[in-house]
Design an enzyme around this catalytic site. Structure first.
Site, PDB file in Angstrom:
ATOM      1  N   HIS A  15       0.863  -1.179   0.000  1.00  0.00           N
ATOM      2  CA  HIS A  15       0.000   0.000   0.000  1.00  0.00           C
ATOM      3  C   HIS A  15       0.904   1.237   0.000  1.00  0.00           C
ATOM      4  CE1 HIS A  15      -3.789  -2.044   1.903  1.00  0.00           C
ATOM      5  NE2 HIS A  15      -3.277  -2.745   0.899  1.00  0.00           N
ATOM      6  N   GLU A  29       1.137   3.782   1.903  1.00  0.00           N
ATOM      7  CA  GLU A  29       1.701   4.129   3.198  1.00  0.00           C
ATOM      8  C   GLU A  29       2.896   3.246   3.543  1.00  0.00           C
ATOM      9  OE1 GLU A  29      -1.526   3.409   2.415  1.00  0.00           O
ATOM     10  OE2 GLU A  29      -2.860   4.082   4.008  1.00  0.00           O
ATOM     11  N   CYS A  74      -5.932   1.722   6.251  1.00  0.00           N
ATOM     12  CA  CYS A  74      -6.508   0.455   6.700  1.00  0.00           C
ATOM     13  C   CYS A  74      -5.793   0.031   7.986  1.00  0.00           C
ATOM     14  CB  CYS A  74      -6.348  -0.614   5.618  1.00  0.00           C
ATOM     15  SG  CYS A  74      -4.640  -1.161   5.362  1.00  0.00           S
ATOM     16  N   CYS A 103      -1.944  -0.645   7.593  1.00  0.00           N
ATOM     17  CA  CYS A 103      -1.136   0.565   7.435  1.00  0.00           C
ATOM     18  C   CYS A 103      -1.068   1.369   8.728  1.00  0.00           C
ATOM     19  CB  CYS A 103      -1.672   1.406   6.288  1.00  0.00           C
ATOM     20  SG  CYS A 103      -1.422   0.610   4.677  1.00  0.00           S
TER      21      CYS A 103
END
Length: 158
Positions: free
Chosen positions: A53, A55, A83, A86
């Site tokens: 992701h 992040e 999420c 993360c």
């Protein structure tokens, strides 16, 4: 730089993800002195990595740059509400602040589905702020999925 300028840079990262066929989410990591430390965008498809992701990509790059897995005082700007994976990584990195653009009503854990930043049992907390350039961040995602659905519909109709 102000929050809006950092989020604009995160939106530029999201555009890079979109050009590669990834969900357009971008992130910018800023150190405790307010200097750019790292950037990232979604790379889950091209890297064949469910953890890639935006992040996480930015946190990995920032930790390498800082030569430390802890990033105290740092802030992360991301175009979509994080999420659980993360935000958990951000807690472990000891970030001071997380700033996101659009809310994520399906997987967001900064208030949309859950609010992990308020869980008293966790040993670290970070300041969370949402809604910075929310309209622009949300429009980027909505347009991406609208185009994707249109392509999928055309492929099914052929």
């Amino acid at each position: 730089m102000a929050d809006i300028a950092w989020m604009q840079l995160a939106l530029a990262q999201a555009a890079q993800a979109q050009q590669l066929g990834e969900v357009p989410v971008g992130a910018v990591l800023v150190d405790a002195q307010g200097e750019l430390l790292a950037t990232g965008f979604n790379r889950t498809i091209i890297d064949h990595d469910p953890t890639a992701h935006a992040e996480i990509v930015a946190l990995r790059a920032g930790a390498k740059q800082a030569q430390n897995y802890r990033l105290p005082g740092a802030s992360l700007f991301v175009t979509l509400e994080p999420c659980a994976m993360c935000l958990g990584a951000m807690f472990h990195a000891r970030l001071a602040r997380v700033v996101f653009g659009a809310a994520d009503p399906k997987t967001g854990v900064c208030g949309s589905v859950l609010n992990l930043s308020l869980e008293k049992q966790l040993n670290h907390h970070t300041q969370v702020e949402g809604g910075v350039l929310a309209q622009e961040c949300g429009d980027t995602l909505r347009q991406f999925f609208k185009e994707r659905r249109s392509k999928d519909f055309k492929n099914e109709s052929s």
